[in-house]
Design an enzyme around this catalytic site. Structure first.
Site, PDB file in Angstrom:
ATOM      1  N   GLU A 373      57.125  96.891  40.458  1.00  0.00           N
ATOM      2  CA  GLU A 373      58.237  97.563  40.679  1.00  0.00           C
ATOM      3  C   GLU A 373      59.358  97.248  39.615  1.00  0.00           C
ATOM      4  OE1 GLU A 373      59.303  99.975  43.664  1.00  0.00           O
ATOM      5  OE2 GLU A 373      57.522  99.653  44.913  1.00  0.00           O
ATOM      6  N   SER A 376      61.059  90.281  37.371  1.00  0.00           N
ATOM      7  CA  SER A 376      62.490  89.764  37.522  1.00  0.00           C
ATOM      8  C   SER A 376      63.341  89.740  36.158  1.00  0.00           C
ATOM      9  CB  SER A 376      62.745  88.372  37.979  1.00  0.00           C
ATOM     10  OG  SER A 376      61.798  87.996  39.425  1.00  0.00           O
TER      11      SER A 376
END
Length: 390
Positions: A373, A376
């Site tokens: 999703e 980073s």
């Protein structure tokens, strides 16, 4: 009671009696139904559909769905608690629970019309149906605007062709919200969201991924070969799919942040217990600064991650903009999860490197949180864009 108040925004993170009851219920469920099976499911890469049916009976597959559609009607603070308590025991089950609630179910809840909501949400909220959500493709990844899966309108049906990759429940899911290209490649208005039900001719599952961690959460391809779907399965209007997906991912980041927090807490609690029980040189290893300082760092970062998540959840509950806050929560919590799991393995020493103790699984599971999703790096792009707006 945890409280935090910011005079400029008005955050209030009081833990309600209702939240405490939900936490206890989920904790008890996880201990009774999940913990004993964790390693067996992990080794076999078994997706335990029966567990999600039981979670559905408790109302935990439709945490955010209003009661009118068969859900529990809770808010994001309660939702965070649910994901955290499950992920403390098993990241895989936490991941699947999050994907079902925030992606597939969340997308329909946010953008479907009333007829569509009444048709699909009751089945999702009770786990009669397991949900999937399809955005990522093999050659696009974060570059979603260049997706290759297309949907062409032919009379009263859309004809879908293409494939989606890295899809949670891509095989076992009964229903999927799929982002498809209905316009120009590279255009944010060239993508639409269409619901596809399992059993639709031309809709099938492809390769199941053999993963490092989160192995009991099914991840497969979804393949569309002249898959014909009624045009009334379109969510919202043509060309709104990308905008919808970005809003869904804002909430999804809270989900993965909560998942990360649960894994971090699980690793930390295991490490604390082991440090108290393991003796070296005539005393518990928790007495040594080299160990106690690791635990202090872990505890502090977990607390900070929790507060970031609560802030994002509070904004989401109130319908306020939270793109920056959810990205911060997801970025920080996922990195904390990896650090805590790594330190837990170190505290366990050689035992931490074996499958006889739980921390090696936390270690493997944690890494996905920094990738799924939105990596980073993507979160930092989102955060930077938000802070540089003014």
């Amino acid at each position: 009671m945890l409280e935090m108040m910011d005079s400029s925004v008005g955050y209030n993170f009081s833990i309600s009696e209702n939240q405490e009851m939900i936490r206890k219920m989920v904790k008890d469920f996880a201990e009774k139904n999940i913990r004993a099976n964790v390693m067996e499911w992990d080794e076999a890469q078994h997706f335990p559909v029966e567990i999600f049916k039981k979670l559905g009976e408790l109302g935990l597959m439709g945490v955010l769905v209003p009661e009118i559609y068969g859900g529990s009607g809770f808010g994001y603070q309660e939702y965070v608690d649910v994901i955290v308590e499950v992920a403390k025991v098993c990241g895989s089950i936490g991941l699947s629970l999050a994907a079902h609630n925030s992606l597939c179910t969340g997308h329909i809840l946010a953008f479907a019309n009333e007829e569509q909501k009444h048709r699909w949400l009751p089945k999702l909220a009770t786990a009669e149906w397991i949900g999937a959500w399809g955005l990522t493709e093999a050659n696009t990844g974060s570059d979603a605007l260049r997706m290759m899966t297309t949907a062409t309108l032919d009379g009263d049906e859309y004809v879908i062709n293409g494939a989606k990759n890295w899809i949670t429940h891509g095989k076992s899911g009964d229903i999927a919200v799929v982002m498809v290209r209905t316009g120009e490649k590279g255009s944010s208005k060239g993508i639409s969201a269409i619901v596809v039900e399992r059993g639709t001719p031309g809709f099938s599952a492809g390769k199941k991924e053999n993963k490092l961690g989160m192995r009991a959460s099914e991840t497969t391809e979804m393949i569309f070969d002249n898959c014909r779907v009624p045009k009334e399965n379109l969510l919202g209007n043509v060309g709104e799919g990308f905008k919808q997906a970005m809003k869904v991912l804002d909430g999804g980041r809270i989900s993965i942040a909560a998942l990360s927090l649960g894994i971090a807490k699980g690793a930390y609690e295991a490490a604390v217990q082991y440090a108290k029980e393991r003796h070296q040189f005539g005393q518990p290893i928790a007495n040594f600064q080299g160990i106690s300082f690791k635990l202090a760092d872990m505890a502090t970062e977990i607390e900070a991650a929790d507060l970031l998540i609560r802030q994002a959840a509070d904004l989401k509950n109130r319908g306020l903009p939270m793109t920056k806050e959810s990205a911060m929560a997801k970025y920080f919590a996922s990195e904390v999860s990896v650090r805590c799991a790594t330190e837990a393995v170190q505290i366990f020493g050689g035992y931490g490197y074996t499958k006889d103790f739980p921390v090696e699984k936390y270690y493997r599971d944690s890494k996905l949180c920094t990738i799924g999703e939105g990596t980073s790096e993507i979160q930092k792009i989102v955060i930077a864009r938000e802070v540089l707006k003014d």
